[in-house]
Design a protein around this motif. Structure first.
Motif: not given
Length: 335
Positions: A215-216, A255-256, A270, A272
């Motif tokens: 994800k991160t 994310d990702y 989302q 990030n």
């Protein structure tokens, strides 16, 4: 030769060698807009410590199965047409920004250009004639404006694999018009099969390689994820003895972002920033120090810097995000 003179000469050669190793193409992919640009739009590129910009006029195909490339139409945005491309080049050159002219195809509904494929010989011929007119018109512009690099196509594997003879002829026709450096922007999963690298000056890669499923992703994870891809890229360089140029590179602030970096799905929202920064740092650490790597063009950079990117933006642009400072510092180190 006296010893002190020899030592002085060796010192000069060492300095020049260091300069050769650190001098890279530190580029931005400058997005075509509705309007002309001026110094207020080009200064942020200078402030990034970029030394190159990709200018990207567009041709359009209505559907993957339709053969005609339409370009320079009145309904196109200013920056997508020849007039706009010329004006962008002029304004960027005023700031000593060098240019890669990169005419691209957009297929209706955002269909992937790599899937362009005709079903009969007549349509193939129509596509070839149409694409040649498109590319040769911009090759002529590149020649007249002394553009440093010209890109003959972007992510067109289906067209190339089915019609390789056409592409060798197209390159010959381009060379009759334009005397600068040539490349082609192969997709990350295409470049190993591109048949005409020997005819070009750079092996161009749109570098959306998967490097992490996290994800991160951490920098360390991404460095590990790059190992196999770097080996594959190096093999192609060694086979053809041509430098590698990332005709596009970059990650979304989402994310990702390292899992499928080519995905531009607007449902991914989302934000990030750590993911974007870490993946970008790992890419820099993996490639920019290599002598066989020429540099690259970050995807993507909008003309209106103040209104681009920002804290709620999950798209590719690095503008007004933490990664912009990283790129600025990195480009400064490789001027």
């Amino acid at each position: 030769m006296k010893p002190f003179k020899l030592l002085f000469l060796l010192s000069i050669l060492a300095i020049q060698s260091c300069k050769t190793q650190t001098n890279k193409i530190n580029g931005v992919s400058f997005v075509s807009s509705r309007q002309p640009i001026d110094q207020s739009h080009t200064y942020p590129v200078v402030n990034l410590n970029a030394n190159y910009a990709a200018v990207m006029p567009f041709g359009f195909i209505r559907d993957l199965s339709l053969p005609e490339v339409k370009f320079n139409g009145e309904r196109q945005w200013y920056g997508e047409r020849k007039e706009g491309a010329a004006q962008y080049i002029t304004e960027l050159n005023k700031q000593h920004i060098k240019i890669m002219l990169k005419p691209q195809i957009w297929v209706g509904h955002g269909q992937f250009t790599g899937y362009i494929k005709m079903t009969n010989e007549a349509d193939w011929k129509t596509l070839e004639d149409s694409y040649s007119k498109f590319i040769l018109e911009y090759a002529d512009l590149a020649a007249k404006m002394n553009v440093e690099i010209f890109c003959i196509g972007t992510e067109l594997e289906g067209f190339i694999s089915n019609r390789p003879d056409y592409w060798f002829k197209l390159i010959k026709d381009v060379k009759a018009i334009y005397k600068g450096k040539l490349t082609y922007a192969a997709n990350w999963d295409e470049f190993k099969r591109t048949p005409f690298w020997s005819e070009l000056d750079f092996i161009g890669v749109d570098a959306y390689f998967p490097v992490s499923e996290s994800k991160t992703p951490t920098i360390a994870e991404c460095l590990l994820g790059w190992e196999k891809h770097k080996g594959d890229i190096l093999k192609v360089h060694q086979e053809h003895k041509k430098p590698i140029l990332f005709t596009e590179y970059g990650y979304r602030s989402v994310d990702y972002t390292g899992k499928e970096p080519w995905v531009s799905d607007r449902s991914m929202t989302q934000v990030n920033f750590d993911a974007q920064t870490n993946t970008t740092q790992a890419l820099f650490d993996t490639f920019w120090k290599e002598d066989w790597f020429a540099g690259g063009f970050i995807w993507k950079w909008f003309h209106d810097h103040e209104k681009s990117g920002g804290e709620s933006d999950s798209r590719f642009t690095p503008q007004n995000k933490p990664v912009e400072a990283l790129i600025r510092k990195h480009y400064k180190s490789y001027e």
